[in-house]
Design a protein around this motif. Structure first.
Motif, mmCIF file in Angstrom:
data_model
loop_
_atom_site.group_PDB
_atom_site.id
_atom_site.type_symbol
_atom_site.label_atom_id
_atom_site.label_comp_id
_atom_site.label_asym_id
_atom_site.label_seq_id
_atom_site.Cartn_x
_atom_site.Cartn_y
_atom_site.Cartn_z
ATOM 1 N N PRO A 33 0.809 -1.228 0.000
ATOM 2 C CA PRO A 33 0.000 0.000 0.000
ATOM 3 C C PRO A 33 0.839 1.273 0.000
ATOM 4 O O PRO A 33 0.379 2.327 -0.369
ATOM 5 N N SER A 34 2.101 1.174 0.388
ATOM 6 C CA SER A 34 2.959 2.342 0.400
ATOM 7 C C SER A 34 3.593 2.602 -0.974
ATOM 8 O O SER A 34 4.306 3.567 -1.162
ATOM 9 N N ASP A 35 3.351 1.745 -1.916
ATOM 10 C CA ASP A 35 3.936 1.862 -3.251
ATOM 11 C C ASP A 35 3.346 3.066 -3.986
ATOM 12 O O ASP A 35 2.134 3.236 -4.054
ATOM 13 N N SER A 36 4.194 3.907 -4.551
ATOM 14 C CA SER A 36 3.724 5.118 -5.239
ATOM 15 C C SER A 36 2.832 4.793 -6.436
ATOM 16 O O SER A 36 2.022 5.621 -6.841
ATOM 17 N N ARG A 37 2.955 3.570 -6.984
ATOM 18 C CA ARG A 37 2.100 3.201 -8.117
ATOM 19 C C ARG A 37 0.638 3.052 -7.713
ATOM 20 O O ARG A 37 -0.244 3.042 -8.556
ATOM 21 N N ALA A 38 0.389 2.963 -6.395
ATOM 22 C CA ALA A 38 -0.977 2.801 -5.908
ATOM 23 C C ALA A 38 -1.556 4.104 -5.371
ATOM 24 O O ALA A 38 -2.635 4.108 -4.791
ATOM 25 N N LYS A 39 -0.838 5.215 -5.565
ATOM 26 C CA LYS A 39 -1.251 6.494 -4.973
ATOM 27 C C LYS A 39 -1.461 7.552 -6.044
ATOM 28 O O LYS A 39 -0.970 7.430 -7.159
ATOM 29 N N GLN A 40 -2.166 8.592 -5.661
ATOM 30 C CA GLN A 40 -2.331 9.756 -6.533
ATOM 31 C C GLN A 40 -2.268 11.005 -5.659
ATOM 32 O O GLN A 40 -2.279 10.924 -4.435
ATOM 33 N N ASN A 41 -2.175 12.160 -6.272
ATOM 34 C CA ASN A 41 -2.099 13.446 -5.560
ATOM 35 C C ASN A 41 -0.929 13.488 -4.574
ATOM 36 O O ASN A 41 -1.053 13.992 -3.463
ATOM 37 N N ILE A 42 0.216 12.929 -4.966
ATOM 38 C CA ILE A 42 1.408 12.951 -4.123
ATOM 39 C C ILE A 42 2.010 14.353 -4.183
ATOM 40 O O ILE A 42 2.214 14.909 -5.256
ATOM 41 N N ARG A 43 2.272 14.941 -3.007
ATOM 42 C CA ARG A 43 2.819 16.296 -2.969
ATOM 43 C C ARG A 43 3.741 16.447 -1.766
ATOM 44 O O ARG A 43 3.621 15.735 -0.779
ATOM 45 N N GLU A 44 4.649 17.409 -1.859
ATOM 46 C CA GLU A 44 5.580 17.709 -0.776
ATOM 47 C C GLU A 44 4.820 18.285 0.417
ATOM 48 O O GLU A 44 3.764 18.892 0.249
ATOM 49 N N VAL A 45 5.381 18.102 1.614
ATOM 50 C CA VAL A 45 4.766 18.640 2.826
ATOM 51 C C VAL A 45 5.756 19.580 3.511
ATOM 52 O O VAL A 45 6.941 19.615 3.185
ATOM 53 N N ASP A 46 5.266 20.343 4.470
ATOM 54 C CA ASP A 46 6.095 21.262 5.250
ATOM 55 C C ASP A 46 6.978 20.441 6.202
ATOM 56 O O ASP A 46 6.491 19.847 7.163
ATOM 57 N N THR A 47 8.274 20.406 5.933
ATOM 58 C CA THR A 47 9.208 19.597 6.712
ATOM 59 C C THR A 47 9.219 19.997 8.183
ATOM 60 O O THR A 47 9.228 19.137 9.068
ATOM 61 N N ASN A 48 9.217 21.291 8.477
ATOM 62 C CA ASN A 48 9.232 21.735 9.872
ATOM 63 C C ASN A 48 8.005 21.235 10.628
ATOM 64 O O ASN A 48 8.106 20.812 11.782
ATOM 65 N N GLU A 49 6.849 21.279 10.004
ATOM 66 C CA GLU A 49 5.625 20.793 10.646
ATOM 67 C C GLU A 49 5.723 19.287 10.903
ATOM 68 O O GLU A 49 5.319 18.801 11.955
ATOM 69 N N GLN A 50 6.262 18.551 9.945
ATOM 70 C CA GLN A 50 6.377 17.097 10.113
ATOM 71 C C GLN A 50 7.364 16.758 11.225
ATOM 72 O O GLN A 50 7.126 15.833 12.013
ATOM 73 N N LEU A 51 8.487 17.486 11.327
ATOM 74 C CA LEU A 51 9.438 17.262 12.416
ATOM 75 C C LEU A 51 8.798 17.566 13.772
ATOM 76 O O LEU A 51 9.037 16.859 14.750
ATOM 77 N N ARG A 52 7.983 18.608 13.835
ATOM 78 C CA ARG A 52 7.278 18.932 15.073
ATOM 79 C C ARG A 52 6.363 17.772 15.472
ATOM 80 O O ARG A 52 6.306 17.374 16.638
ATOM 81 N N ARG A 53 5.679 17.204 14.506
ATOM 82 C CA ARG A 53 4.779 16.084 14.787
ATOM 83 C C ARG A 53 5.565 14.851 15.244
ATOM 84 O O ARG A 53 5.118 14.114 16.127
ATOM 85 N N ILE A 54 6.742 14.634 14.650
ATOM 86 C CA ILE A 54 7.560 13.484 15.039
ATOM 87 C C ILE A 54 8.007 13.611 16.489
ATOM 88 O O ILE A 54 8.037 12.622 17.228
ATOM 89 N N THR A 55 8.355 14.821 16.928
ATOM 90 C CA THR A 55 8.807 15.002 18.313
ATOM 91 C C THR A 55 7.692 14.711 19.313
ATOM 92 O O THR A 55 7.966 14.524 20.495
ATOM 93 N N GLN A 56 6.450 14.648 18.865
ATOM 94 C CA GLN A 56 5.331 14.331 19.750
ATOM 95 C C GLN A 56 5.056 12.823 19.822
ATOM 96 O O GLN A 56 4.222 12.378 20.596
ATOM 97 N N MET A 57 5.772 12.045 19.006
ATOM 98 C CA MET A 57 5.563 10.597 19.000
ATOM 99 C C MET A 57 6.142 9.957 20.257
ATOM 100 O O MET A 57 7.136 10.422 20.815
ATOM 101 N N ARG A 58 5.516 8.888 20.692
ATOM 102 C CA ARG A 58 6.010 8.102 21.821
ATOM 103 C C ARG A 58 6.942 7.023 21.274
ATOM 104 O O ARG A 58 6.525 6.169 20.504
ATOM 105 N N LEU A 59 8.205 7.067 21.650
ATOM 106 C CA LEU A 59 9.184 6.081 21.210
ATOM 107 C C LEU A 59 9.428 5.088 22.334
ATOM 108 O O LEU A 59 9.524 5.481 23.501
ATOM 109 N N VAL A 60 9.524 3.802 21.992
ATOM 110 C CA VAL A 60 9.694 2.766 23.013
ATOM 111 C C VAL A 60 10.747 1.753 22.575
ATOM 112 O O VAL A 60 11.069 1.643 21.394
#
Length: 106
Positions: A62-89
């Motif tokens: 399902p992660s294969d780009s051949r199965a997706k549409q409307n692929i676009r770049e995202v705001d890297t800073n926003e994504q890094l902020r979201r990653i810092t909120q993840m619980r790592l174990v």
């Protein structure tokens, strides 16, 4: 054409319901409606392979780009902020799971 199956416990194929192995709609295929386990008699997903698997060809995921549409770049800073909120174990596998799965380093 004949299709043969060999099992270490032939009784596992005994079933009071209708036969679940069927010839597929596409030539040279078979279909099974249920869970399939290779090297396990207790599959908990559609297909469970306990051991190495060799694939000679492509694997669609399902992660294969051949199965997706409307692929676009995202705001890297926003994504890094979201990653810092993840619980790592870190974790260890339960011994009974590791034993069944053949995992030596739990």
């Amino acid at each position: 054409q004949k299709i043969s199956f060999q099992a270490s416990n032939p009784g596992q194929f005994e079933n009071d319901s209708d036969v679940v192995w069927q010839r597929g709609h596409v030539p040279e295929t078979i279909a099974y409606h249920g869970r399939v386990g290779i090297n396990t008699d207790a599959p908990d997903e559609a297909l469970v392979v306990c051991g190495n698997a060799k694939v000679m060809g492509r694997v669609m995921h399902p992660s294969d780009s051949r199965a997706k549409q409307n692929i676009r770049e995202v705001d890297t800073n926003e994504q890094l902020r979201r990653i810092t909120q993840m619980r790592l174990v870190e974790y260890d596998y339960k011994p009974e799971f590791a034993s069944v799965m053949g995992i030596k380093d739990t």
